[in-house]
Design a protein around this motif. Structure first.
Motif, short mmCIF file in Angstrom:
data_model
loop_
_atom_site.label_atom_id
_atom_site.label_comp_id
_atom_site.label_asym_id
_atom_site.label_seq_id
_atom_site.Cartn_x
_atom_site.Cartn_y
_atom_site.Cartn_z
N ALA A 449 1.66 4.59 8.33
CA ALA A 449 2.73 4.10 8.91
C ALA A 449 3.57 5.09 9.32
CB ALA A 449 3.59 2.82 8.14
N ALA A 450 3.55 6.18 8.24
CA ALA A 450 4.61 7.44 8.79
C ALA A 450 3.93 8.14 9.69
CB ALA A 450 4.51 8.17 7.30
N ALA A 451 2.56 8.29 9.75
CA ALA A 451 2.06 9.12 10.85
C ALA A 451 2.36 8.35 12.31
CB ALA A 451 0.55 9.20 10.54
N ALA A 452 2.22 7.27 12.29
CA ALA A 452 2.49 6.39 13.51
C ALA A 452 3.83 6.09 13.97
CB ALA A 452 1.60 4.99 13.74
N GLY A 453 5.01 6.42 13.03
CA GLY A 453 6.12 6.28 13.12
C GLY A 453 6.71 4.94 13.10
N ALA A 454 6.07 3.99 12.30
CA ALA A 454 6.43 2.90 12.36
C ALA A 454 7.20 2.51 11.08
CB ALA A 454 4.94 1.92 12.12
N PRO A 455 7.78 1.47 11.03
CA PRO A 455 8.53 1.02 9.76
C PRO A 455 7.94 1.09 8.34
CG PRO A 455 9.28 -0.16 11.49
CD PRO A 455 7.91 0.15 11.81
N ARG A 456 8.60 1.40 7.49
CA ARG A 456 7.97 1.53 6.19
C ARG A 456 7.60 0.40 5.63
NH1 ARG A 456 9.21 0.95 0.79
NH2 ARG A 456 11.32 0.42 1.19
N PRO A 457 6.20 0.13 5.21
CA PRO A 457 5.74 -1.19 4.97
C PRO A 457 6.09 -1.24 3.31
CG PRO A 457 3.89 0.23 4.70
CD PRO A 457 5.14 1.01 5.40
N ALA A 458 6.02 -2.63 2.73
CA ALA A 458 6.48 -2.96 1.49
C ALA A 458 5.66 -2.14 0.44
CB ALA A 458 6.06 -4.54 1.07
N ARG A 459 6.40 -2.06 -0.80
CA ARG A 459 5.62 -1.06 -1.49
C ARG A 459 5.04 -1.83 -2.90
NH1 ARG A 459 9.81 3.93 -1.33
NH2 ARG A 459 8.81 5.20 0.14
N TYR A 460 4.79 -3.18 -2.76
CA TYR A 460 4.14 -4.05 -3.72
C TYR A 460 3.30 -5.09 -3.09
CZ TYR A 460 7.78 -7.32 -2.84
OH TYR A 460 8.50 -8.31 -2.11
N ALA A 461 2.38 -5.39 -3.67
CA ALA A 461 1.36 -6.58 -3.21
C ALA A 461 0.28 -6.87 -4.03
CB ALA A 461 0.56 -5.91 -1.77
N ASP A 462 -0.01 -7.97 -3.73
CA ASP A 462 -1.46 -8.28 -4.73
C ASP A 462 -2.69 -8.07 -3.55
OD1 ASP A 462 -1.17 -10.37 -2.78
OD2 ASP A 462 -0.92 -12.12 -4.36
N ALA A 463 -3.74 -8.66 -3.92
CA ALA A 463 -4.86 -8.24 -3.18
C ALA A 463 -4.88 -8.77 -1.76
CB ALA A 463 -6.26 -8.99 -3.94
#
Length: 569
Positions: A449-463
């Motif tokens: 996302a950072a490389a594409a200039g996109a918004p930062r995604p959530a930093r937590y998740a399950d599978a």
């Protein structure tokens, strides 16, 4: 290994191994103690638990040798001195009332473990270099201390066996000195306190609510020299009233020369009793074995819990035994959570407290959570009493709170939290492995996302929240050793490029990630589209690599992904 202070030598006749028999041990009418409580006094250097009992074993006596066993005397912990470490010994001991058997340091065979499980007894082995006499002394001391906490009769003058706990001692001393009592360890943490009256001063309330002496108060005690005097004095110290702070008496609690903690008495709306100092001296003597017990229990329990948690999460040893050591029922819902911060060497903030924030949050709101720290990573085991579906929702709610706590705290590096699936304790290792994959997928997702200039995604998740990236990483991990052992033009080209800085690998990664969109890939690489086209053409003309060939394209894609993805831990 820890031993009890001034513990009297065991009574009875010595065996050839130097261990006295249980001739004078209490019989089955004596107060019992749980095996789990006895092991809490041992730090894992003398005894290793191989097989947990069905439920928690109740220990009433320590027996040395098979001859000291007798039918009709259940609740015996047997030290199998001189006995063969085989299934026959275990079965015979169980028939004659043993609830737990300690074998010599020779690892038992699998059939011996099976015999212990069938008989429902705990099976332990003596660690190498530890003698039978040392094991017997440790277990007898632990049994004595465990029993000391069962009787709340008598008064302060009757000795430590009359005081069941530090809390009971604090309450009893408060009644004698006519004031408020706190009992603290050498780190000035509050281990016990008496009831707080309506006239208690603000400092006492702050100490009790915070669970320790505030930092500003510690600094004041250091400046005044009171702390130095406390740790060196052999008698009660007096601190006169000062403004809103009432007078205080304090005495160090010692075991020989070692300082274990301190007892503080504060006037609570009225003057302390005239003989308060005398009662504090008596209380210091009574508190010593209780503080030793607290220290041994804390050290031994923490060490055993850490080993059991590590074994459960990493699939080492007997999972049922690890779950028993953690106090988990076989069907308790569990989920592993892996938290990893940005590595310290690349953290953007010097004062990083990210993992410390997580540990503090867990201690405050989930005190029973198992926590292992390994460098920049925390491994958590969240357990509960609800159904698997309800526990899954509860775990995600906890992880959201942890993410919010880190995100809102200043001077914290980024932390990614991967959640594993809910299952029984015996499947905790599978949950941990999946949580690691989720965490790695989150890190890669954010990097893209950072490389594409996109918004930062959530930093937590399950599978489920991490999507296909989890399975992709699992396949890449399996393919990595195959790729690394391979050979051919593509392998040689990639290895040479990585040795020279990896410009081609970065170009291929951007090209494939954007689906072959030259303009988008060039934007990610911050180069002109013609520059990227030239690199692709050069692959064909100079290096003889055709990116349009399906097999070659697969190898190049795999190489780029493996080169840019972090390897499994």
């Amino acid at each position: 290994m820890h031993t009890a202070p001034d513990e009297p030598p065991p009574s009875g006749e010595p065996t050839p191994d130097g261990v006295s028999t249980a001739a004078d041990d209490p019989d089955t009418a004596a107060a019992p103690a749980a095996l789990r409580d006895l092991l809490a006094f041992e730090d894992g250097n003398a005894l290793r638990l191989l097989c947990a009992p069905a439920g928690d074993a109740v220990v009433r006596r320590i027996a040395v040798g098979m001859d000291d066993l007798a039918p009709g005397r259940p609740g015996t912990l047997l030290l199998a001195v001189g006995a063969a470490p085989d299934a026959r010994t275990v079965r015979e001991a169980a028939l004659r009332g043993a609830c737990a058997v300690v074998l010599g340091e020779t690892p038992p065979a699998a059939e011996t473990l099976d015999a212990a499980r069938e008989a429902g007894v705990a099976l332990l082995v003596r660690e190498g270099g530890v003698g039978w006499a040392e094991v017997a002394g440790l277990l007898r001391s632990a049994l004595s201390y465990a029993r000391a906490g069962l009787d709340d009769s008598g008064d302060m003058a009757r000795g430590p066996e009359a005081i069941p706990s530090l809390a009971a001692l604090a309450a009893r001393v408060a009644a004698y000195v006519k004031g408020s009592i706190t009992i603290e360890d050498t780190r000035l943490r509050v281990l016990a306190h008496s009831a707080t009256g309506p006239d208690a001063d603000p400092l006492r309330r702050a100490v009790i609510l915070g669970g320790r002496v505030p930092d500003w108060r510690v600094a004041e005690l250091r400046r005044s020299g009171l702390l130095r005097a406390l740790w060196t004095a052999r008698d009660v110290l007096h601190r006169p009233a000062d403004g809103d702070t009432p007078e205080r008496l304090v005495v160090a609690v010692r075991s020989g020369r070692e300082v274990l903690g301190s007892i503080w008495a504060a006037a609570d709306g009225a003057a302390l009793a005239p003989d308060a100092a005398r009662h504090l001296r008596t209380a210091a003597g009574l508190a010593a074995p209780l503080l030793v017990r607290e220290r041994l229990r804390e050290s031994g329990t923490a060490h055993r819990r850490e080993n059991a948690l590590r074994g459960l999460l990493h699939g080492l040893g007997d999972r049922r035994t690890h779950a028993w050591s953690l106090g988990l029922s076989p069907d308790a819902p569990c989920a592993a959570v892996v938290a990893e911060r940005e590595p310290a060497r690349t953290a953007r903030r010097a004062d990083d407290r990210a993992l410390e924030v997580l540990v503090l949050e867990l201690a405050a709101h989930r005190p029973g959570t198992g926590v292992l720290r390994d460098g920049d990573r925390l491994a958590l085991l969240l357990t509960g009493d609800a159904s698997a579906a309800d526990h899954e929702a509860a775990v995600l709610a906890v992880v959201r709170e942890l993410d919010a706590a880190v995100s809102s705290s200043p001077d914290c590096a980024p932390v990614w939290l991967g959640v594993g699936p809910v299952g029984p304790p015996e499947r905790a290792a599978e949950s941990y492995e999946r949580a690691v994959l989720v965490m790695r997928a989150l890190r890669e997702r954010e990097a893209r996302a950072a490389a594409a200039g996109a918004p930062r995604p959530a930093r937590y998740a399950d599978a489920a929240g991490a999507g296909a990236a989890v399975e992709a990483l699992r396949i890449l991990d399996a393919a990595r050793p195959v790729w690394e052992s391979g050979d051919g033009p593509v392998h040689e080209l990639i290895r040479a490029d990585l040795a020279g800085g990896g410009e081609l690998v970065r170009t291929l990664a951007a090209y494939f990630d954007t689906g072959g969109d030259v303009t988008a890939a060039a934007g990610r690489l911050v180069v002109h589209p013609n520059t990227l086209r030239y690199r692709i053409v050069r692959l064909r003309e100079r290096d003889g690599v055709d990116v349009d060939d399906p097999d070659t394209r697969l190898l190049l894609t795999l190489a780029a992904r493996l080169a840019t993805a972090a390897p499994p831990p």
